[in-house]
Design a protein around this motif. Structure first.
Motif, PDB file in Angstrom:
ATOM      1  N   VAL A  69      11.881   0.276  45.010  1.00 18.72           N
ATOM      2  CA  VAL A  69      11.342   1.616  44.724  1.00 18.72           C
ATOM      3  C   VAL A  69      10.799   1.667  43.303  1.00 18.72           C
ATOM      4  O   VAL A  69       9.704   2.202  43.070  1.00 18.72           O
ATOM      5  CB  VAL A  69      12.424   2.698  44.950  1.00 18.72           C
ATOM      6  N   ILE A  70      11.529   1.118  42.348  1.00 18.46           N
ATOM      7  CA  ILE A  70      11.061   1.105  40.962  1.00 18.46           C
ATOM      8  C   ILE A  70       9.772   0.289  40.833  1.00 18.46           C
ATOM      9  O   ILE A  70       8.805   0.718  40.192  1.00 18.46           O
ATOM     10  CB  ILE A  70      12.153   0.559  40.022  1.00 18.46           C
ATOM     11  N   GLY A  71       9.751  -0.876  41.462  1.00 21.66           N
ATOM     12  CA  GLY A  71       8.547  -1.711  41.431  1.00 21.66           C
ATOM     13  C   GLY A  71       7.359  -1.028  42.068  1.00 21.66           C
ATOM     14  O   GLY A  71       6.235  -1.082  41.547  1.00 21.66           O
ATOM     15  N   TYR A  72       7.583  -0.362  43.179  1.00 23.39           N
ATOM     16  CA  TYR A  72       6.499   0.348  43.860  1.00 23.39           C
ATOM     17  C   TYR A  72       5.996   1.516  43.016  1.00 23.39           C
ATOM     18  O   TYR A  72       4.785   1.759  42.940  1.00 23.39           O
ATOM     19  CB  TYR A  72       6.975   0.832  45.228  1.00 23.39           C
ATOM     20  N   ALA A  73       6.905   2.225  42.366  1.00 23.47           N
ATOM     21  CA  ALA A  73       6.499   3.340  41.495  1.00 23.47           C
ATOM     22  C   ALA A  73       5.668   2.821  40.326  1.00 23.47           C
ATOM     23  O   ALA A  73       4.650   3.441  39.963  1.00 23.47           O
ATOM     24  CB  ALA A  73       7.739   4.082  40.994  1.00 23.47           C
ATOM     25  N   ILE A  74       6.061   1.706  39.741  1.00 24.92           N
ATOM     26  CA  ILE A  74       5.283   1.114  38.642  1.00 24.92           C
ATOM     27  C   ILE A  74       3.906   0.709  39.132  1.00 24.92           C
ATOM     28  O   ILE A  74       2.893   0.936  38.457  1.00 24.92           O
ATOM     29  CB  ILE A  74       6.042  -0.082  38.024  1.00 24.92           C
ATOM     30  N   TYR A  75       3.824   0.129  40.312  1.00 24.30           N
ATOM     31  CA  TYR A  75       2.539  -0.270  40.893  1.00 24.30           C
ATOM     32  C   TYR A  75       1.623   0.942  41.080  1.00 24.30           C
ATOM     33  O   TYR A  75       0.437   0.898  40.741  1.00 24.30           O
ATOM     34  CB  TYR A  75       2.769  -0.973  42.232  1.00 24.30           C
ATOM     35  N   ILE A  76       2.165   2.022  41.611  1.00 23.15           N
ATOM     36  CA  ILE A  76       1.353   3.228  41.837  1.00 23.15           C
ATOM     37  C   ILE A  76       0.872   3.800  40.511  1.00 23.15           C
ATOM     38  O   ILE A  76      -0.305   4.190  40.373  1.00 23.15           O
ATOM     39  CB  ILE A  76       2.157   4.272  42.637  1.00 23.15           C
ATOM     40  N   ILE A  77       1.744   3.853  39.510  1.00 22.43           N
ATOM     41  CA  ILE A  77       1.353   4.402  38.210  1.00 22.43           C
ATOM     42  C   ILE A  77       0.254   3.558  37.569  1.00 22.43           C
ATOM     43  O   ILE A  77      -0.738   4.095  37.074  1.00 22.43           O
ATOM     44  CB  ILE A  77       2.590   4.495  37.281  1.00 22.43           C
ATOM     45  N   LYS A  78       0.400   2.247  37.599  1.00 22.88           N
ATOM     46  CA  LYS A  78      -0.626   1.374  37.025  1.00 22.88           C
ATOM     47  C   LYS A  78      -1.937   1.492  37.793  1.00 22.88           C
ATOM     48  O   LYS A  78      -3.022   1.474  37.207  1.00 22.88           O
ATOM     49  CB  LYS A  78      -0.147  -0.071  37.008  1.00 22.88           C
ATOM     50  N   ASN A  79      -1.862   1.616  39.102  1.00 24.08           N
ATOM     51  CA  ASN A  79      -3.060   1.739  39.927  1.00 24.08           C
ATOM     52  C   ASN A  79      -3.794   3.045  39.608  1.00 24.08           C
ATOM     53  O   ASN A  79      -5.023   3.069  39.539  1.00 24.08           O
ATOM     54  CB  ASN A  79      -2.690   1.674  41.407  1.00 24.08           C
TER      55      ASN A  79
END
Length: 88
Positions: A69-79
């Motif tokens: 979940v943390i990794g996915y949230a970071i991915y969405i924010i960077k995207n």
């Protein structure tokens, strides 16, 4: 009495009947002292398991899920940040 039974979660006591069948007997574990109530003597079998591994597996699964979940949230924010830079 076996002191190893003190840390067990589940203890099953079976009584061997006259016809050779094993019947589960009600029992209680009080810090390794197994107490049963039965009206006859005979052969008894004690089986035990320890469910501590279930706790460990659930903690590991929750940890992996949390990291995902943390990794996915970071991915969405960077995207989203890349998209804003491209538009601006």
């Amino acid at each position: 009495v076996d002191p190893d039974f003190a840390d067990r979660n589940n203890i099953y006591v079976y009584h061997k009947t006259a016809n050779g069948d094993y019947v589960l007997v009600n029992s209680q574990n009080n810090n390794g002292v197994i107490t049963i109530s039965i009206d006859e003597l005979g052969e008894f079998v004690l089986l035990t398991d320890n469910d501590a591994w279930i706790d460990i597996v659930s903690y590991v699964c929750l940890g992996v899920l949390g990291l995902f979940v943390i990794g996915y949230a970071i991915y969405i924010i960077k995207n989203k940040q890349k998209t804003k830079k491209m538009k601006g």
